[in-house]
Design an enzyme around this catalytic site. Sequence first.
Site, PDB file in Angstrom:
ATOM      1  CG  ASN A  44      -8.069   2.647 -19.875  1.00  0.00           C
ATOM      2  OD1 ASN A  44      -8.342   1.656 -19.209  1.00  0.00           O
ATOM      3  ND2 ASN A  44      -6.844   2.929 -20.272  1.00  0.00           N
ATOM      4  CD  GLU A 141      -4.527   0.656 -27.160  1.00  0.00           C
ATOM      5  OE1 GLU A 141      -5.432   0.114 -26.497  1.00  0.00           O
ATOM      6  OE2 GLU A 141      -3.519   1.148 -26.644  1.00  0.00           O
ATOM      7  CG  ASP A 247       0.304   6.369 -13.793  1.00  0.00           C
ATOM      8  OD1 ASP A 247       0.739   6.710 -14.905  1.00  0.00           O
ATOM      9  OD2 ASP A 247      -0.099   5.225 -13.532  1.00  0.00           O
ATOM     10  CB  ALA A 250      -5.960   5.876 -18.138  1.00  0.00           C
ATOM     11  CB  ALA A 251      -4.446  11.650 -18.075  1.00  0.00           C
ATOM     12  CG  ASP A 253      -7.458   6.138 -22.513  1.00  0.00           C
ATOM     13  OD1 ASP A 253      -7.380   6.514 -23.697  1.00  0.00           O
ATOM     14  OD2 ASP A 253      -6.705   5.279 -22.020  1.00  0.00           O
ATOM     15  N   GLY A 288      -2.209   4.075 -12.196  1.00  0.00           N
ATOM     16  CA  GLY A 288      -2.874   3.069 -13.027  1.00  0.00           C
ATOM     17  C   GLY A 288      -3.880   3.638 -14.000  1.00  0.00           C
TER      18      GLY A 288
END
Length: 306
Positions: A44, A141, A247, A250-251, A253, A288
């Site tokens: 991302n 990760e 959503d 990934a904000a 990221d 997403g």
Amino acid sequence: MKPQIAVVGSINMDMVFKTPRMPTPGETLMGHSFHQVHGGKGANQAVAAARMGADVDFVANVGDDLNGKSCLQALAQDGIQLQHVRVVPESATGVAGILLDDAGENCIVLTNGANALMSLADIDNASNTIAKAKLLLCQLETPLTTVLHAIDCAQRAKVKVVLNPAPAQSLSDAVLAQVDYLVVNETEAALLSGLPVTDVASAESAAALLRERGARVVLLTLGASGMWVAAPDGAYFLPAFKVEVVDTTAAGDTFVGSFAVAIAEGRDLRAACMFAQSAAALAVTQLGAQTSIPYREAVERQLQKQ
Ligand code: RIB
């Protein structure tokens, strides 16, 4: 000239279940819908940096499976260099199960798959690429040993390091001292500093402590309220852009990848943070992970409106 950014990190296929609310233990809950989306914090952030206009080299692992193929295809479409992505035959690609409720909150369960098999040799193979980048971006990760090895490699070549220690785990002062820009949310800041982070005042204390522990600049994101910036020449609060939340996946990221590009292009810290905030605000308006990451034009347009 596009800035060159090296990203060391994860690739996941996200399985997103939209639900009215989070289930309780033992409960079977009817969801609204299911979506399969390309994700992984590393991927991302690489996509965000590419969509903001950087030349991105990505160091990562995928399994030899359909999810891996699909993730790599999507990354290639974003123009990301994939020479240092290793396909690991004995493993599956990382998978994240994401529950997303009507309030836009999420819960993520991750099986790391091939991400967990990233090795020191994978970093060594990419060391020339890391050394010629303007900035190195890492998250947690992939195994910590590989992240630390990549940071060492960047430091030796005087490449600036942006670390987003997510998912949160403790880090020594020696590691923090190698980080130019530490980007943390409330949970990560609390774990690393040992102080609860619940509001701007507690964010200020935690960020100051993380700077004392060695990080040069600390960016502490506070969700919808904004962020605390702590740098050698001062500390301040920046309010968030007001948007309709769909959503939040990934904000963070999107923030990290966009921030890296802005810094690599030579924007000052405040301007780089605002650019990244604009990108992250647009990301939360879409469903997403990589499906929600905006392109530079929209980010600049929103900044100008502000
Ligand atoms: O930060 C969001 C990401 O976290 C998701 O795309 C998911 O893959 C998990 O890694």
